[in-house]
Motif scaffolding. Structure first.
Motif, PDB file in Angstrom:
ATOM      1  N   ARG A 137       3.854  -0.367 -19.653  1.00 40.27           N
ATOM      2  CA  ARG A 137       3.757  -1.691 -18.913  1.00 40.27           C
ATOM      3  C   ARG A 137       4.291  -1.577 -17.576  1.00 40.27           C
ATOM      4  O   ARG A 137       3.818  -1.991 -16.493  1.00 40.27           O
ATOM      5  N   SER A 138       5.427  -0.844 -17.538  1.00 43.30           N
ATOM      6  CA  SER A 138       6.002  -0.763 -16.279  1.00 43.30           C
ATOM      7  C   SER A 138       5.179   0.294 -15.214  1.00 43.30           C
ATOM      8  O   SER A 138       5.105  -0.003 -13.921  1.00 43.30           O
ATOM      9  N   LEU A 139       4.595   1.159 -15.774  1.00 40.88           N
ATOM     10  CA  LEU A 139       3.804   1.981 -14.859  1.00 40.88           C
ATOM     11  C   LEU A 139       2.453   1.265 -14.472  1.00 40.88           C
ATOM     12  O   LEU A 139       2.160   1.340 -13.226  1.00 40.88           O
ATOM     13  N   LEU A 140       2.077   0.397 -15.437  1.00 37.00           N
ATOM     14  CA  LEU A 140       0.677  -0.267 -14.865  1.00 37.00           C
ATOM     15  C   LEU A 140       1.118  -1.303 -13.733  1.00 37.00           C
ATOM     16  O   LEU A 140       0.301  -1.626 -12.922  1.00 37.00           O
ATOM     17  N   ALA A 141       2.341  -2.057 -14.154  1.00 39.00           N
ATOM     18  CA  ALA A 141       3.004  -2.827 -12.780  1.00 39.00           C
ATOM     19  C   ALA A 141       2.916  -2.216 -11.749  1.00 39.00           C
ATOM     20  O   ALA A 141       2.501  -2.604 -10.485  1.00 39.00           O
ATOM     21  N   ARG A 142       3.480  -1.012 -11.646  1.00 36.20           N
ATOM     22  CA  ARG A 142       3.437  -0.181 -10.298  1.00 36.20           C
ATOM     23  C   ARG A 142       2.265   0.237  -9.860  1.00 36.20           C
ATOM     24  O   ARG A 142       2.033   0.487  -8.624  1.00 36.20           O
ATOM     25  N   LEU A 143       1.376   0.593 -10.545  1.00 39.08           N
ATOM     26  CA  LEU A 143      -0.068   1.067 -10.204  1.00 39.08           C
ATOM     27  C   LEU A 143      -0.912  -0.196  -9.537  1.00 39.08           C
ATOM     28  O   LEU A 143      -1.465  -0.006  -8.420  1.00 39.08           O
ATOM     29  N   ARG A 144      -0.525  -1.538 -10.044  1.00 40.19           N
ATOM     30  CA  ARG A 144      -1.247  -2.681  -9.478  1.00 40.19           C
ATOM     31  C   ARG A 144      -0.502  -2.731  -8.145  1.00 40.19           C
ATOM     32  O   ARG A 144      -1.146  -3.144  -7.094  1.00 40.19           O
ATOM     33  N   GLN A 145       0.718  -2.452  -8.049  1.00 39.36           N
ATOM     34  CA  GLN A 145       1.276  -2.702  -6.603  1.00 39.36           C
ATOM     35  C   GLN A 145       0.714  -1.501  -5.607  1.00 39.36           C
ATOM     36  O   GLN A 145       0.548  -2.086  -4.555  1.00 39.36           O
ATOM     37  N   ALA A 146       0.691  -0.386  -6.062  1.00 36.90           N
ATOM     38  CA  ALA A 146      -0.073   0.438  -5.257  1.00 36.90           C
ATOM     39  C   ALA A 146      -1.362   0.487  -4.867  1.00 36.90           C
ATOM     40  O   ALA A 146      -1.928   0.701  -3.704  1.00 36.90           O
ATOM     41  N   ALA A 147      -2.415  -0.074  -5.717  1.00 39.74           N
ATOM     42  CA  ALA A 147      -3.605  -0.525  -5.451  1.00 39.74           C
ATOM     43  C   ALA A 147      -3.597  -1.659  -4.604  1.00 39.74           C
ATOM     44  O   ALA A 147      -4.475  -1.518  -3.481  1.00 39.74           O
ATOM     45  N   ALA A 148      -2.967  -2.540  -4.377  1.00 38.38           N
ATOM     46  CA  ALA A 148      -2.732  -3.506  -3.470  1.00 38.38           C
ATOM     47  C   ALA A 148      -2.460  -2.951  -2.157  1.00 38.38           C
ATOM     48  O   ALA A 148      -2.992  -3.176  -1.191  1.00 38.38           O
ATOM     49  N   GLY A 149      -1.561  -2.116  -2.183  1.00 40.70           N
ATOM     50  CA  GLY A 149      -1.199  -1.304  -1.134  1.00 40.70           C
ATOM     51  C   GLY A 149      -2.037  -0.590  -0.453  1.00 40.70           C
ATOM     52  O   GLY A 149      -2.374  -0.419   0.850  1.00 40.70           O
ATOM     53  N   GLY A 150      -2.995  -0.120  -1.133  1.00 40.66           N
ATOM     54  CA  GLY A 150      -4.163   0.718  -0.827  1.00 40.66           C
ATOM     55  C   GLY A 150      -5.203   0.092  -0.401  1.00 40.66           C
ATOM     56  O   GLY A 150      -5.753   0.454   0.635  1.00 40.66           O
ATOM     57  N   ASP A 151      -5.348  -0.862  -0.877  1.00 39.84           N
ATOM     58  CA  ASP A 151      -6.434  -2.053  -0.346  1.00 39.84           C
ATOM     59  C   ASP A 151      -6.144  -2.383   1.266  1.00 39.84           C
ATOM     60  O   ASP A 151      -6.927  -2.503   1.782  1.00 39.84           O
TER      61      ASP A 151
END
Length: 283
Positions: A137-151
């Protein structure tokens, strides 16, 4: 020692090799602390343990480490695929700074996020499955943050032109998610892995249209090792896997099969990466 690997959540599969859990340590024969040897594997892990000590990341390794404890230590952990750890640690951090050392997770995530996850893992009795689910769950939250930054980064690149603008305009943040270490390093990783570490780095750089120095600098920052060292560890891992299947190996043939120039190079890498000669390693 009990050790078991688990497949990651589907959304993490592009970046995470596995989650794993173990119970190790305790008294061994003669009253000494039980120990085990960990070999270089071209991966970066984060470990959470029930000792009360803070969680930590283990960077890319270029030598074996021996882990000993006089009490049983329970661990849950994540192992990232090469080039993917930066998405989940600190995107601005050159990963070679983590090589051959343990780095507290609070230095990478901030003490708030690191402490909250550690408390949720060990402040109450949970099953192994429940602990691994919290890590995911923690990794998925950080992945969402990274994806938003990538966009956001892709949109900026497309608006201002420059290197990567066409790729960003065509795929948006998907480019960053597909190649978390960047297209150049992603292509280099794939080529080295396909060759089992036998690819010459000069030829690799030429094929990618960059200098060897530029490739090495980018690879070292995004993966954690130089491409030459990464390739050497690939060959070493091929050799250790082959040894597991051979009771009486032909050492010269093994060296050639695993991409070594000759047997002496095989022996040198075993001494450097495992701390023992191949014959001793096999025993």
């Amino acid at each position: 020692m009990h050790y078991k690997e688990f497949p990651p959540h589907p959304a993490l599969r592009a970046h995470v090799a596995c989650l794993w859990a173990s119970a190790s340590g305790g008294p061994a024969a003669g009253g000494r602390a039980a120990s085990h040897r960990v070999l270089p594997d071209n991966c970066i892990d984060i470990l959470w343990q029930d000792t009360g000590a803070p969680a930590f990341a283990v960077g890319m390794m270029t030598r074996a480490i021996h882990v000993a404890s006089d009490q049983v230590v329970r661990t849950v952990a994540v192992r990232f695929k090469p080039g993917a750890a930066g998405l989940f640690l600190s995107p601005a951090l050159p990963l070679h700074q983590l090589a051959d050392q343990r780095t507290g997770l609070d230095q990478l995530w901030g003490s708030g996020d690191a402490d909250r996850l550690a408390d949720s893992l060990w402040s109450r009795e949970l099953s192994q499955t429940q602990r691994l689910a919290l890590v995911e769950r923690s990794l998925l939250a950080r992945l969402r943050q990274a994806a938003a930054g990538g966009d956001e980064a892709a949109a900026a690149a497309a608006a201002h032109g420059g290197p990567g603008a066409a790729l960003a305009a065509g795929a948006g943040g998907a480019a960053a998610r597909a190649f978390p270490a960047g297209p150049l390093v992603g292509a280099a990783l794939a080529a080295i892995d396909r060759s089992g570490g036998a690819l010459r780095i000069d030829a690799l750089a030429d094929g990618l249209g960059v200098s060897r120095q530029h490739l090495a600098a980018q690879f070292r920052a995004k993966v954690g090792l130089t491409p030459k060292m990464y390739a050497r560890i690939c060959r070493f891992r091929r050799a250790t896997s082959a040894l597991a299947q051979a009771a009486a190996p032909d050492w010269a043939q093994l060296a050639l099969d695993c991409g070594y120039f000759d047997q002496s190079h095989l022996i040198h890498d075993f001494q450097e990466f495992s701390g023992s000669a191949p014959e001793s390693f096999l025993r």
